[in-house]
Motif scaffolding. Structure first.
Motif, PDB file in Angstrom:
ATOM      1  N   THR A  51     -33.785  10.516 -56.778  1.00  0.00           N
ATOM      2  CA  THR A  51     -32.558  10.254 -56.978  1.00  0.00           C
ATOM      3  C   THR A  51     -32.031   9.059 -57.141  1.00  0.00           C
ATOM      4  O   THR A  51     -32.702   8.040 -56.261  1.00  0.00           O
ATOM      5  N   ARG A  52     -30.939   8.632 -57.503  1.00  0.00           N
ATOM      6  CA  ARG A  52     -30.319   7.922 -57.901  1.00  0.00           C
ATOM      7  C   ARG A  52     -29.925   6.848 -56.607  1.00  0.00           C
ATOM      8  O   ARG A  52     -28.815   7.168 -56.729  1.00  0.00           O
ATOM      9  N   HIS A  53     -29.911   5.324 -57.023  1.00  0.00           N
ATOM     10  CA  HIS A  53     -29.280   4.468 -56.165  1.00  0.00           C
ATOM     11  C   HIS A  53     -28.115   3.811 -56.444  1.00  0.00           C
ATOM     12  O   HIS A  53     -28.606   3.107 -58.052  1.00  0.00           O
ATOM     13  N   THR A  54     -27.702   2.705 -55.649  1.00  0.00           N
ATOM     14  CA  THR A  54     -26.759   2.133 -56.771  1.00  0.00           C
ATOM     15  C   THR A  54     -27.158   0.039 -55.693  1.00  0.00           C
ATOM     16  O   THR A  54     -26.867   0.563 -54.852  1.00  0.00           O
ATOM     17  N   TYR A  87     -24.152  -2.437 -50.593  1.00  0.00           N
ATOM     18  CA  TYR A  87     -23.790  -1.430 -50.403  1.00  0.00           C
ATOM     19  C   TYR A  87     -24.546  -0.253 -51.930  1.00  0.00           C
ATOM     20  O   TYR A  87     -24.726  -0.602 -52.830  1.00  0.00           O
ATOM     21  N   CYS A  88     -24.493   0.988 -51.529  1.00  0.00           N
ATOM     22  CA  CYS A  88     -25.177   1.860 -52.412  1.00  0.00           C
ATOM     23  C   CYS A  88     -23.725   3.011 -53.029  1.00  0.00           C
ATOM     24  O   CYS A  88     -23.452   3.370 -51.675  1.00  0.00           O
ATOM     25  N   SER A  89     -23.190   3.136 -53.911  1.00  0.00           N
ATOM     26  CA  SER A  89     -21.988   4.065 -54.575  1.00  0.00           C
ATOM     27  C   SER A  89     -22.099   4.849 -53.937  1.00  0.00           C
ATOM     28  O   SER A  89     -21.337   5.841 -53.997  1.00  0.00           O
ATOM     29  N   VAL A  90     -23.853   5.808 -54.376  1.00  0.00           N
ATOM     30  CA  VAL A  90     -23.677   7.287 -54.025  1.00  0.00           C
ATOM     31  C   VAL A  90     -23.396   7.598 -52.555  1.00  0.00           C
ATOM     32  O   VAL A  90     -23.069   8.325 -52.096  1.00  0.00           O
ATOM     33  N   HIS A  91     -24.235   6.860 -51.787  1.00  0.00           N
ATOM     34  CA  HIS A  91     -25.029   7.260 -50.303  1.00  0.00           C
ATOM     35  C   HIS A  91     -24.185   6.442 -48.668  1.00  0.00           C
ATOM     36  O   HIS A  91     -24.516   6.475 -48.070  1.00  0.00           O
ATOM     37  N   GLY A  92     -24.000   6.014 -49.879  1.00  0.00           N
ATOM     38  CA  GLY A  92     -22.254   4.373 -48.613  1.00  0.00           C
ATOM     39  C   GLY A  92     -20.922   4.234 -49.227  1.00  0.00           C
ATOM     40  O   GLY A  92     -21.002   5.020 -50.170  1.00  0.00           O
ATOM     41  N   GLY A  98     -22.450   4.269 -43.875  1.00  0.00           N
ATOM     42  CA  GLY A  98     -23.947   4.667 -45.202  1.00  0.00           C
ATOM     43  C   GLY A  98     -24.731   3.872 -44.990  1.00  0.00           C
ATOM     44  O   GLY A  98     -25.403   2.708 -44.440  1.00  0.00           O
ATOM     45  N   MET A  99     -25.519   4.182 -46.794  1.00  0.00           N
ATOM     46  CA  MET A  99     -26.222   3.449 -47.426  1.00  0.00           C
ATOM     47  C   MET A  99     -25.912   1.931 -47.482  1.00  0.00           C
ATOM     48  O   MET A  99     -24.996   1.238 -48.842  1.00  0.00           O
ATOM     49  N   SER A 100     -26.283   0.468 -46.743  1.00  0.00           N
ATOM     50  CA  SER A 100     -25.649  -0.443 -46.893  1.00  0.00           C
ATOM     51  C   SER A 100     -26.278  -1.355 -46.282  1.00  0.00           C
ATOM     52  O   SER A 100     -27.177  -1.497 -45.440  1.00  0.00           O
TER      53      SER A 100
HETATM   54 CU   LIG Z   1     -27.857   5.829 -52.470  1.00  0.00          CU
END
Ligand SMILES: [Cu+2]
Length: 126
Positions: A51-54, A87-92, A98-100
């Motif tokens: 999946t995509r992350h940022t 951080y990831c703007s999709v999951h955090g 979250g994702m950070s």
């Molecule tokens: Cu992510």
């Protein structure tokens, strides 16, 4: 082995976080979540998920907002000493839920490192 950390920074205290320039984005979290590197180091984030992350700046002392498709990577050279929030703007979120993760560069050390993934430490998986 604690002896691995002895040669880190001359005269300074041992930096918090793993000495690495390679960060994985896996299972919707950064690994490791606390990183230390030298001032001239380039950090590489590799997306090991499908999946995509940022990789997005969560603190105002740097600028980045890069989309990273599955299997891709992105890099950043921070340059100056400091602690930089990511951080990831999709999951955090920019509040490091979250994702950070945190990156400390040079003489700076992370005073409040993030947990491995528990919600209590600002982590957690969505
Ligand atoms: Cu992510």
């Amino acid at each position: 082995m604690s002896t691995l950390f002895v040669t880190g920074c001359l005269g300074g205290s041992d930096p918090v976080g793993e000495e690495t320039t390679d960060v994985s984005m896996v299972d919707e979290q950064f690994d490791p979540r606390n990183v230390h590197a030298d001032t001239d180091a380039t950090i590489t984030w590799t997306n090991e998920d499908e999946t995509r992350h940022t990789v997005t700046a969560a603190s105002d002392n740097w600028e980045k907002d890069s989309e990273v498709p599955g299997g891709a990577e992105t890099t950043h050279t921070f340059g100056g000493s400091g602690v930089y929030d990511v951080y990831c703007s999709v999951h955090g979120d920019a509040d490091l839920s979250g994702m950070s993760m945190k990156v400390s560069i040079g003489d700076e050390t992370i005073e409040d490192p993030l947990g491995d993934g528990s919600d209590a430490d600002g982590g957690g998986y969505y």
